[in-house]
Design an enzyme around this catalytic site. Structure first.
Site, short mmCIF file in Angstrom:
data_model
loop_
_atom_site.label_atom_id
_atom_site.label_comp_id
_atom_site.label_asym_id
_atom_site.label_seq_id
_atom_site.Cartn_x
_atom_site.Cartn_y
_atom_site.Cartn_z
N LYS A 80 0.87 -1.37 0.24
CA LYS A 80 -0.03 -0.29 -0.03
C LYS A 80 0.77 1.08 -0.14
O LYS A 80 1.56 0.97 0.98
CB LYS A 80 -1.04 -0.21 0.99
CG LYS A 80 -1.76 1.03 1.04
CD LYS A 80 -3.15 0.66 0.41
CE LYS A 80 -4.14 2.03 0.56
NZ LYS A 80 -3.28 2.69 -0.18
N LYS A 104 4.97 2.21 8.14
CA LYS A 104 4.00 2.88 8.41
C LYS A 104 2.48 1.91 8.97
O LYS A 104 1.72 2.23 10.32
CB LYS A 104 3.62 3.85 7.55
CG LYS A 104 2.62 4.83 8.49
CD LYS A 104 2.67 6.14 6.65
CE LYS A 104 3.61 6.50 6.42
NZ LYS A 104 3.33 7.29 5.52
N LYS A 116 5.19 2.33 -2.87
CA LYS A 116 5.14 3.53 -3.16
C LYS A 116 5.44 3.78 -4.73
O LYS A 116 6.24 3.08 -5.67
CB LYS A 116 6.10 4.45 -2.24
CG LYS A 116 6.13 5.88 -2.57
CD LYS A 116 4.67 6.05 -1.55
CE LYS A 116 4.67 7.60 -1.14
NZ LYS A 116 4.40 7.94 0.13
N THR A 200 -5.10 12.82 6.87
CA THR A 200 -3.68 13.04 7.05
C THR A 200 -3.65 14.29 8.30
O THR A 200 -2.46 13.79 9.17
CB THR A 200 -2.55 13.20 5.57
OG1 THR A 200 -2.93 11.92 4.70
CG2 THR A 200 -1.37 13.67 6.26
N ASN A 231 -1.81 18.88 0.30
CA ASN A 231 -3.65 19.02 1.07
C ASN A 231 -2.84 18.22 2.92
O ASN A 231 -3.00 18.64 4.07
CB ASN A 231 -3.14 17.19 1.03
CG ASN A 231 -4.83 16.75 0.96
OD1 ASN A 231 -5.52 17.51 1.74
ND2 ASN A 231 -4.34 15.55 1.56
N SER A 359 -7.17 5.41 4.28
CA SER A 359 -6.92 4.66 2.77
C SER A 359 -7.48 2.70 3.46
O SER A 359 -8.07 2.24 2.96
CB SER A 359 -5.47 4.51 2.59
OG SER A 359 -5.20 5.87 1.60
#
Ligand code: GLU
Length: 432
Positions: A80, A104, A116, A200, A231, A359
């Site tokens: 992810k 994470k 990523k 976030t 963001n 997510s």
């Protein structure tokens, strides 16, 4: 005679986070007295794919854009992580970002691995149609490597819900069926989760509140400086102000502004939307972008890119707590200096985890086809972060570690448990 290109290797090394992550991994393996195999199996990403994406330019002709998808570990679940569009993207950077995602998801107890993606592009130089082609092209080239049970992308630097919508559409057209769980951070109408956009930034504020509380301090009245107004930074600044903190300084890639009484964040957001920058905000003083990082504040929030706080800058930081809303904003050398100076760093893999936590909730909603309310999403995300912070603070206290070391300890412990449960730590057998 050819000109000699001088590369400052010490600086290069300082700015390469992969080595720093491996060092955190090694230290955690030793601390937990785990078999060396754990280090060996997690030291490098399991897969790295490079693509060249053709985009038909509106001015005529094609241009190829280089891109990557790096999948670090799927021990705990499908990999992810977001996709960033930025002119400085490199395989090395995407690798570090993929590794951070694994730690994470593990540190926060999510049943997901880490990956990523990145494309080397300045998205501001592309038209909307070119940007759409690029986004669809990325998915076309990587469709076999990604998928809702394999590797699930999401937004990151310079990518957003609109781009995720294009990517979702491209994937579903290619596989010929509805697969909303292919990507998270989608528009709501395509199965996006309420609260994902703010997750976030909101999470950053939750982790700061928890850490301040452990230090006997309160969020209300605390002075906060935020580097980056994308963001994460924008939402965090707004939430800090709503919680009664004083957001005294904010910067973006073009400018930085300061106001001792606290900036009116909603008006600043509107100003940036109108003018493209925080610069020139009425009633605020212009300051240097680096100056922002050394202001006397309770909380400094680097919310831009990697390597914002360097060895050179760390001795001048005057904040008491650093909240890593960005991934990797502190270099390893700076980290050591901050530790010596007893400045607490809330590490990225916890501080900005609100995004990937929501997510995860989005992906869960997609697998059941049932949408939750914004309130439920926010409450569950906050619960999760509060739990992680409690574990983090407990681990740091018990083992005498800084918060980053504690976060890696939690993450590596869980990854090792996953490896063991899969039978991959059997020293007799060959590691797979
Ligand atoms: N790009 C975000 C991060 O760095 C979110 C990733 C996700 O939601 O998968 O954590």
């Amino acid at each position: 005679m050819t000109a000699e290109i001088k590369i400052d290797t010490a600086l290069e090394r300082e700015r390469d986070p992969v080595g720093a992550i491996q060092q955190q991994l090694r230290a955690a393996v030793e601390r937990l007295t785990l078999p060396q195999t754990v280090y060996e199996l997690l030291r490098l990403p399991m897969r790295a794919i490079k693509v060249a994406i053709p985009v038909h330019l509106e001015a005529g002709g094609y241009r190829l854009f280089e891109g990557w998808r790096v999948q670090h570990s799927d021990v705990l679940g499908p990999t992810k992580g977001g996709i960033r569009f930025h002119p400085a993207v490199s395989e090395q950077e995407v690798t570090a970002l993929a590794m951070w995602m694994s730690y994470k998801t593990a540190a926060n107890g999510l049943p997901l691995g880490g990956a990523k993606g990145g494309v080397r592009v300045d998205p501001r130089a592309l038209s909307v149609r070119e940007l759409e082609q690029l986004s669809r092209g990325y998915v076309r080239l990587l469709r076999n490597e990604m998928g809702p049970r394999r590797d699930i992308p999401a937004p990151d630097v310079n990518t957003d819900a609109r781009i995720m919508g294009w990517m979702a559409d491209e994937y579903m057209q290619l596989v010929g069926q509805s697969e909303p769980g292919f990507v998270t951070g989608k528009p709501l109408v395509l199965g996006g989760s309420p609260g994902r956009l703010e997750a976030t930034g909101r999470g950053v504020v939750v982790t700061v509140r928890e850490v301040l509380r452990a230090r006997g301090q309160r969020l209300a009245g605390a002075r906060v400086a935020v580097q980056g107004f994308g963001n994460a930074g924008r939402v965090a600044a707004r939430r800090f102000a709503e919680a009664g903190a004083r957001v005294v300084a904010v910067s973006d890639s073009r400018a930085a502004v300061y106001c001792e009484q606290g900036l009116a964040v909603p008006a600043l957001i509107a100003h940036k939307q109108r003018t493209g920058s925080v610069g020139g905000f009425p009633g605020a003083e212009p300051i240097g972008q680096e100056e922002l990082l050394t202001l006397e504040v309770e909380v400094l929030v680097p919310a831009a890119l990697e390597n914002a706080i360097t060895e050179e800058l760390a001795p001048r930081v005057r904040a008491r707590v650093i909240a890593e809303a960005a991934n990797g904003p502190t270099t390893a050398a700076a980290d050591a200096i901050l530790r010596q100076r007893d400045i607490w760093v809330i590490p990225d893999i916890v501080c900005n985890a609100g995004g990937v936590i929501v997510s995860y909730f989005e992906w869960v909603q997609n697998t059941t086809g049932y949408l939750w309310t914004a309130r439920k999403v926010e409450r569950l995300c906050e619960d999760k972060l509060v739990q992680t912070c409690a574990a983090l603070l407990g681990c740091a206290e018990q083992l005498g570690l800084d918060l980053r070391q504690a976060a890696y300890t939690l993450a590596v412990e869980r990854l090792a448990e996953g490896l063991r449960a899969r039978g991959r730590l059997n020293e007799q057998g060959a590691p797979r």
